[in-house]
Design a protein around this motif. Structure first.
Motif, short mmCIF file in Angstrom:
data_model
loop_
_atom_site.label_atom_id
_atom_site.label_comp_id
_atom_site.label_asym_id
_atom_site.label_seq_id
_atom_site.Cartn_x
_atom_site.Cartn_y
_atom_site.Cartn_z
N GLN A 148 29.63 4.89 -28.49
CA GLN A 148 28.94 3.60 -28.81
C GLN A 148 29.76 2.48 -28.14
O GLN A 148 29.20 1.42 -27.83
CB GLN A 148 28.99 3.49 -30.40
N ALA A 149 30.88 2.49 -27.86
CA ALA A 149 31.92 1.44 -27.13
C ALA A 149 31.05 1.27 -25.81
O ALA A 149 31.18 0.09 -25.27
CB ALA A 149 33.23 1.58 -26.97
N VAL A 150 30.94 2.46 -25.08
CA VAL A 150 30.34 2.29 -23.79
C VAL A 150 28.89 1.65 -23.87
O VAL A 150 28.54 0.79 -23.08
CB VAL A 150 30.02 3.60 -23.06
N ILE A 151 28.04 2.04 -24.68
CA ILE A 151 26.60 1.63 -24.79
C ILE A 151 26.79 -0.04 -25.27
O ILE A 151 26.17 -0.79 -24.51
CB ILE A 151 25.95 2.29 -26.03
N ARG A 152 27.63 -0.41 -26.27
CA ARG A 152 27.83 -1.76 -26.40
C ARG A 152 28.32 -2.55 -25.29
O ARG A 152 27.99 -3.66 -25.22
CB ARG A 152 28.74 -1.69 -27.66
N ASP A 153 29.16 -1.92 -24.48
CA ASP A 153 29.45 -2.93 -23.06
C ASP A 153 28.41 -3.09 -22.54
O ASP A 153 28.30 -4.17 -21.60
CB ASP A 153 30.59 -1.69 -22.34
N ILE A 154 27.54 -1.95 -22.21
CA ILE A 154 26.28 -2.14 -21.41
C ILE A 154 25.54 -3.52 -22.07
O ILE A 154 24.86 -4.43 -21.26
CB ILE A 154 25.60 -0.83 -21.16
N ALA A 155 25.24 -3.02 -23.09
CA ALA A 155 24.38 -3.94 -24.02
C ALA A 155 24.97 -5.48 -24.05
O ALA A 155 24.17 -6.64 -23.81
CB ALA A 155 24.20 -3.79 -25.60
N ILE A 156 26.13 -5.74 -24.00
CA ILE A 156 26.62 -7.14 -23.62
C ILE A 156 26.45 -7.43 -22.13
O ILE A 156 26.27 -8.77 -22.17
CB ILE A 156 28.29 -6.98 -24.07
N LYS A 157 26.44 -6.89 -21.43
CA LYS A 157 26.40 -7.40 -20.24
C LYS A 157 24.76 -7.49 -19.80
O LYS A 157 24.49 -8.48 -18.98
CB LYS A 157 26.69 -6.24 -18.96
N ALA A 158 24.11 -6.91 -20.49
CA ALA A 158 22.64 -6.93 -20.40
C ALA A 158 21.82 -8.00 -21.46
O ALA A 158 20.60 -8.08 -21.52
CB ALA A 158 21.88 -5.51 -20.45
N ASP A 159 22.81 -8.37 -22.39
CA ASP A 159 22.43 -9.40 -23.40
C ASP A 159 21.16 -8.90 -24.29
O ASP A 159 20.40 -9.44 -24.68
CB ASP A 159 21.97 -10.60 -22.86
N ILE A 160 21.73 -7.40 -24.78
CA ILE A 160 20.56 -6.91 -25.65
C ILE A 160 21.16 -6.48 -27.15
O ILE A 160 20.98 -5.27 -27.53
CB ILE A 160 20.00 -5.72 -24.85
#
Length: 469
Positions: A148-160
């Motif tokens: 989930q930490a990796v997914i959240r990192d991507i989500a932050i960068k993509a603003d989702i």
């Protein structure tokens, strides 16, 4: 304590189920590998016999000895049999080496499958105990948290963050992992790297399946594959997912047609595609030209790094002041001649190589004739040792001073001069390559090493699901 035991039993059941799925094709795999290996060995033996027959017939024919006709009939019979098996009889030496590699690969895979089968019963009987011993609630919870930490990192960068797109991101990563055999976190890291480099999330997700397929099938790291895809988009200007897949198909094809492997291309393409773009070469042409040129460079280089550096040095010389002056001194208008090559359908790299041969003709006509004669001899020679001797002779002939004094630049020209026909053949064939990625992925997933990896990944994902809950 009871809840922990129940949790461990659930995990154990999920892992055992995954193990059973991983083993169910082992027995069929062993039979297929035995057949594949035996066929390769028989064909390799027949090719070896045919090469010897050709030598014996040539000696008998040249000397007028009795029995030449008999040898010729046997030779023709062998060649017909090989053709029916799909062997390129015009390239027996190359086919001999290819089949040798294929037989060795089949034997290694067969040994791995046999070991996998032998360990099946032991693994199934002990896996439950192992999970009970280590599968406390903290383990799946930590696995879930890391993912989930990796997914959240991507989500932050993509603003989702906390948007439906974040849930879709998770689903796409997990599905891609299952479909390709790449670990879930490696798929997520691949997407993260693409997004981190500025790619839109939807574009990164559209590339993820083919990128994972390439990485597993070609034995490339996810990091190198992601870097290459970035370069294909930024430098080669490839933005259509379908064209991107075609580019990766071409790279995989070239990696198997020569000695510069696809995994090495993934490592070197980001740097070299920038040089191609500088010289105005983009799109699929950049991919097929670069891949084919690297295969040609391997003919005179001792390693993939040396081959790539030789070509890199050649590109850096194109249009340099000392090069233009050297051509001018030889009575050649460098830019005008390059433009003539471009008008004939060549790209800048191809035109610069052809122009270099023209430079040799202008500065030393006798040497130019020797080069052409040597290339013709190499093309006709079937004996590997004689071909090597001819190649060495050509390399010495190409040793000029002036603009080719630099060892790496000279090596690049030598490799192209010796193998211009191979370059053109590889470039044309790679443009039509199709289905290589799926084929290689299926073959890679048959190996015991990959099956073990996917077994572990399946168990890990089972614990991630429990950790999520």
């Amino acid at each position: 304590m009871a809840s922990r035991l129940a949790l461990s039993l659930v995990i154990g059941g999920a892992v055992a189920s995954s193990v059973g799925a991983a083993f169910k094709t082992v027995e069929n795999g062993i039979q297929k590998l035995e057949a594949k290996g035996n066929r390769a060995k028989v064909l390799k033996s027949t090719i070896g016999e045919t090469i010897k027959l050709r030598e014996e017939w040539k000696r008998a024919h040249d000397s007028g000895a009795a029995g030449a006709d008999k040898l010729l009939r046997k030779l023709d019979s062998n060649l017909d049999a090989l053709r029916k098996q799909g062997v390129e009889v015009g390239r027996l030496s190359r086919e001999y080496q290819r089949l040798g590699r294929e037989a060795k690969s089949a034997d290694l895979q067969l040994k791995g499958h046999q070991q996998l089968q032998a360990g099946k019963a032991s693994l199934k009987s002990n896996i439950g105990q192992a999970v009970v011993a280590t599968g406390m609630a903290a383990v799946p919870t930590m696995i879930s948290a890391n993912y989930q930490a990796v997914i959240r990192d991507i989500a932050i960068k993509a603003d989702i963050v906390n948007k439906p797109e974040e849930r879709q991101l998770t689903r796409t990563v997990i599905d891609t992992a299952k479909d390709t055999g790449m670990s879930r976190n490696d798929v997520a890291d691949l997407v993260n790297q693409l997004v981190g480099a500025g790619m839109e999330l939807d574009k990164a997700l559209s590339y993820a399946p083919v990128a994972a397929k390439f990485a597993i099938g070609q034995g490339s790291s996810g990091v190198d594959t992601a870097s290459m895809i970035q370069a294909l988009q930024q430098n080669a200007k490839i933005n259509d997912p379908k064209v991107m897949q075609q580019a990766l198909e071409a790279i995989a094809y070239q990696g198997q047609a020569g000695s510069f492997e696809a995994s090495d291309m993934a490592k070197w393409f980001p740097q070299l595609l920038a040089g191609m773009e500088k010289n105005g070469i983009t799109g699929l042409d950049a991919v097929t030209s670069l891949g084919s040129m690297l295969q040609v460079q391997m003919k005179t280089a001792g390693s993939s790094d040396e081959a790539a550096n030789n070509f890199k040095n050649w590109m850096e010389k194109i249009g340099a002041g000392d090069v233009v002056k050297a051509y001018k001194d030889a009575g050649i208008d460098y830019q005008s001649s390059l433009n003539t090559g471009l008008q004939k359908g060549m790209n800048v790299i191809e035109a610069s190589m052809a122009l270099a041969m023209k430079y040799v003709e202008a500065t030393d006509p006798a040497k130019a004739k020797k080069i052409e004669a040597a290339k013709a001899k190499i093309d006709k020679e079937v004996d590997p040792e004689k071909a090597k001797a001819a190649l060495d002779a050509l390399e010495k002939t190409l040793r000029t001073g002036d603009i080719f004094a630099d060892m790496q630049v000279k090596a690049a020209l030598t490799a192209y001069g010796q193998n211009r026909g191979l370059y053109e053949e590889l470039k044309a064939d790679s443009q039509k390559a199709s289905g290589i990625l799926d084929k290689n992925l299926a073959e890679r997933r048959e190996t015991s090493a990959q099956q073990w990896a996917e077994t572990v990944q399946a168990a890990d994902d089972a614990m991630r699901s429990i950790g999520d809950a």
